[in-house]
Design a protein around this motif. Structure first.
Motif, PDB file in Angstrom:
ATOM      1  N   VAL A 104       0.867  -1.185   0.000  1.00  7.85           N
ATOM      2  CA  VAL A 104       0.000   0.000   0.000  1.00  7.85           C
ATOM      3  C   VAL A 104       0.901   1.231   0.000  1.00  7.85           C
ATOM      4  CG1 VAL A 104      -1.717   1.274   1.358  1.00  7.85           C
ATOM      5  CG2 VAL A 104      -1.774  -1.222   1.310  1.00  7.85           C
ATOM      6  N   LEU A 105       0.505   2.258  -0.741  1.00  2.00           N
ATOM      7  CA  LEU A 105       1.261   3.511  -0.703  1.00  2.00           C
ATOM      8  C   LEU A 105       0.741   4.349   0.470  1.00  2.00           C
ATOM      9  CD1 LEU A 105       1.637   4.566  -4.457  1.00  2.00           C
ATOM     10  CD2 LEU A 105       3.172   3.228  -3.027  1.00  2.00           C
ATOM     11  N   TYR A 106       1.505   4.355   1.564  1.00  2.51           N
ATOM     12  CA  TYR A 106       1.108   5.130   2.738  1.00  2.51           C
ATOM     13  C   TYR A 106       1.350   6.608   2.473  1.00  2.51           C
ATOM     14  CZ  TYR A 106       1.727   0.505   4.828  1.00  2.51           C
ATOM     15  OH  TYR A 106       1.662  -0.841   5.093  1.00  2.51           O
ATOM     16  N   GLU A 107       0.681   7.431   3.258  1.00  2.00           N
ATOM     17  CA  GLU A 107       0.835   8.883   3.089  1.00  2.00           C
ATOM     18  C   GLU A 107       2.224   9.364   3.537  1.00  2.00           C
ATOM     19  OE1 GLU A 107      -1.618  12.854   4.414  1.00  2.00           O
ATOM     20  OE2 GLU A 107      -2.619  11.118   3.557  1.00  2.00           O
ATOM     21  N   HIS A 110       6.825  12.684   7.932  1.00  2.95           N
ATOM     22  CA  HIS A 110       8.169  12.884   8.483  1.00  2.95           C
ATOM     23  C   HIS A 110       8.076  12.829  10.004  1.00  2.95           C
ATOM     24  CE1 HIS A 110       9.916  15.147   4.748  1.00  2.95           C
ATOM     25  NE2 HIS A 110       9.287  14.041   4.428  1.00  2.95           N
ATOM     26  N   GLY A 111       8.498  11.707  10.576  1.00  2.78           N
ATOM     27  CA  GLY A 111       8.449  11.561  12.024  1.00  2.78           C
ATOM     28  C   GLY A 111       9.846  11.483  12.609  1.00  2.78           C
ATOM     29  N   VAL A 112       9.936  11.008  13.835  1.00  4.03           N
ATOM     30  CA  VAL A 112      11.231  10.861  14.502  1.00  4.03           C
ATOM     31  C   VAL A 112      11.749   9.432  14.296  1.00  4.03           C
ATOM     32  CG1 VAL A 112      12.450  10.992  16.715  1.00  4.03           C
ATOM     33  CG2 VAL A 112      10.618  12.603  16.208  1.00  4.03           C
ATOM     34  N   PHE A 113      10.878   8.443  14.515  1.00  7.46           N
ATOM     35  CA  PHE A 113      11.289   7.036  14.408  1.00  7.46           C
ATOM     36  C   PHE A 113      10.664   6.332  13.209  1.00  7.46           C
ATOM     37  CE2 PHE A 113      11.173   8.332  18.909  1.00  7.46           C
ATOM     38  CZ  PHE A 113      12.548   8.358  19.119  1.00  7.46           C
ATOM     39  N   VAL A 114       9.693   7.003  12.552  1.00  6.20           N
ATOM     40  CA  VAL A 114       9.072   6.479  11.332  1.00  6.20           C
ATOM     41  C   VAL A 114       9.112   7.583  10.282  1.00  6.20           C
ATOM     42  CG1 VAL A 114       6.946   5.589  10.287  1.00  6.20           C
ATOM     43  CG2 VAL A 114       7.485   4.989  12.650  1.00  6.20           C
ATOM     44  N   VAL A 220       2.796   9.442  18.502  1.00  6.89           N
ATOM     45  CA  VAL A 220       3.182   8.212  19.206  1.00  6.89           C
ATOM     46  C   VAL A 220       3.555   7.197  18.131  1.00  6.89           C
ATOM     47  CG1 VAL A 220       2.501   6.433  20.844  1.00  6.89           C
ATOM     48  CG2 VAL A 220       1.561   8.744  21.066  1.00  6.89           C
ATOM     49  N   GLU A 221       4.860   6.895  18.042  1.00  5.30           N
ATOM     50  CA  GLU A 221       5.359   6.002  16.992  1.00  5.30           C
ATOM     51  C   GLU A 221       5.764   4.666  17.610  1.00  5.30           C
ATOM     52  OE1 GLU A 221       7.293   9.356  14.055  1.00  5.30           O
ATOM     53  OE2 GLU A 221       8.333   8.826  15.894  1.00  5.30           O
ATOM     54  N   LEU A 267      -2.158   5.432  11.393  1.00  7.10           N
ATOM     55  CA  LEU A 267      -1.685   4.315  10.584  1.00  7.10           C
ATOM     56  C   LEU A 267      -1.285   3.141  11.470  1.00  7.10           C
ATOM     57  CD1 LEU A 267      -0.909   3.534   7.679  1.00  7.10           C
ATOM     58  CD2 LEU A 267       1.261   4.730   8.012  1.00  7.10           C
ATOM     59  N   GLU A 268      -1.746   1.940  11.110  1.00  8.62           N
ATOM     60  CA  GLU A 268      -1.360   0.738  11.864  1.00  8.62           C
ATOM     61  C   GLU A 268      -1.009  -0.373  10.886  1.00  8.62           C
ATOM     62  OE1 GLU A 268      -3.014  -2.203  15.382  1.00  8.62           O
ATOM     63  OE2 GLU A 268      -3.997  -0.289  15.032  1.00  8.62           O
ATOM     64  N   THR A 269       0.257  -0.846  10.923  1.00  9.73           N
ATOM     65  CA  THR A 269       0.698  -1.923  10.035  1.00  9.73           C
ATOM     66  C   THR A 269       1.390  -2.991  10.893  1.00  9.73           C
ATOM     67  OG1 THR A 269       2.962  -1.174   9.619  1.00  9.73           O
ATOM     68  CG2 THR A 269       1.217  -0.110   8.342  1.00  9.73           C
ATOM     69  N   THR A 270       1.910  -4.025  10.252  1.00 11.12           N
ATOM     70  CA  THR A 270       2.568  -5.112  10.987  1.00 11.12           C
ATOM     71  C   THR A 270       3.823  -4.630  11.706  1.00 11.12           C
ATOM     72  OG1 THR A 270       1.841  -6.513   9.180  1.00 11.12           O
ATOM     73  CG2 THR A 270       3.357  -7.506  10.748  1.00 11.12           C
ATOM     74  N   ASN A 271       4.610  -3.783  11.039  1.00  7.59           N
ATOM     75  CA  ASN A 271       5.904  -3.378  11.590  1.00  7.59           C
ATOM     76  C   ASN A 271       5.919  -2.023  12.295  1.00  7.59           C
ATOM     77  OD1 ASN A 271       6.871  -5.052   8.838  1.00  7.59           O
ATOM     78  ND2 ASN A 271       7.919  -5.543  10.739  1.00  7.59           N
TER      79      ASN A 271
END
Length: 301
Positions: A104-107, A110-114, A220-221, A267-271
């Protein structure tokens, strides 16, 4: 020899959606005719994950199992080896924006850990002794896909709050706290990312003078794998909505715009997971901090 490369996208705001075509022109400017070994364009969408310093060593397996997640990757040769004439040369290009396989193309985020980033890169290979040229350009992807024209339904979920010494958590000596009552509401905690977070707050009473009232937006990442997950909360922005000892009984508006790039639909994914919260922070004159936390769900409609 003076030579430059530039990538100009057709859309000035650089915002695209899955299923659309990314188009623009490649501009080569050179003072003299230029020999080259070919010009290529590559498109890449990556999710980069990293652990905070407090989690390093705890999840060593994380480093081995989670590499950058590739969402989209495409290459094309734009110009075959040859010569570029002196002056400005414009070469049009077009890329389809489609994810690899079942991805999937996520939006863009720009985060700190993701970090979710989409880039277009142009490379010009030069003959021996001449330095190769390259130019990169980031573009934004919004999650509303042309394959899914139906917009998510957003039902407002107003939240009322009363903040008193009794409602506070993580307080050891509640009896030493000054008496206060702060009431208010948020108009919704299910929020459209393109609209502001709104509501109001009223200081009904406070034994101690108030120094400041602030809104703090927090990301919250969560990153990890089967061996474990690391969850980190960091501040995105802090907006002061009142300064000094405000009039009691007066409605103070809550209004906060979600910043571009630093927020995305929840957003919630496996990783990994990307979630958001807002804190209402009341700073008292004796520097006591009173904080009320509200989890938010952000969507793009």
């Amino acid at each position: 020899m003076s030579v430059s490369l530039d990538i100009r996208l057709k859309r000035a705001n650089k915002v695209y959606h899955e299923g659309e075509r990314l188009s623009g022109v490649l501009v080569i400017s050179t003072r003299d005719a230029l020999q080259h070994q070919g010009v290529s364009l590559s498109l890449e969408g990556l999710v980069n994950l990293q652990l905070s310093s407090k989690s390093v060593g705890v999840f060593e397996a994380f480093y081995n199992s989670v590499k950058p997640i590739q969402l989209v990757s495409s290459n094309m040769e734009v110009v075959k080896p040859g010569k570029v004439p002196a002056g400005k040369t414009e070469i049009p290009f077009e890329f389809p924006l489609q994810a690899k396989g079942s991805k999937v193309l996520y939006e863009t985020y720009h985060g700190v850990f993701v970090n979710i980033q989409y880039t277009l890169r142009c490379d010009m290979r030069r003959p021996l002794l001449a330095k190769d040229l390259s130019k990169s350009c980031e573009f934004m992807l919004h999650s509303q896909s042309v394959f899914q024209p139906q917009k998510p339904k957003l039902s407002p979920s107003p939240v009322e709050f009363n903040i008193t010494p009794e409602t506070l958590q993580n307080v050891k000596e509640r009896t030493s706290l000054p008496k206060f009552l702060i009431k208010g509401h948020l108009d919704a905690t299910n929020c459209a990312i393109t609209r502001p977070l709104t509501g109001e707050l009223v200081v009904e009473r406070s034994e101690v003078a108030i120094k400041s009232i602030e809104l703090q937006l927090v990301r919250v990442e969560t990153c990890g794998c089967a061996e474990g997950y690391a969850r980190d909360a960091t501040e995105i922005q802090n907006i002061q909505i009142a300064e000094g000892d405000v009039c009691h009984g007066l409605s103070i508006p809550i209004y906060m715009v979600f910043p571009r790039l630093f927020t995305c639909p929840t957003l919630e994914t496996t990783n990994f997971k990307v979630e958001f919260e807002v804190n209402i922070v009341i700073v008292l004159h004796d520097d006591h901090l009173i904080t009320e936390n509200f989890p938010l769900k952000l969507v793009r409609v």
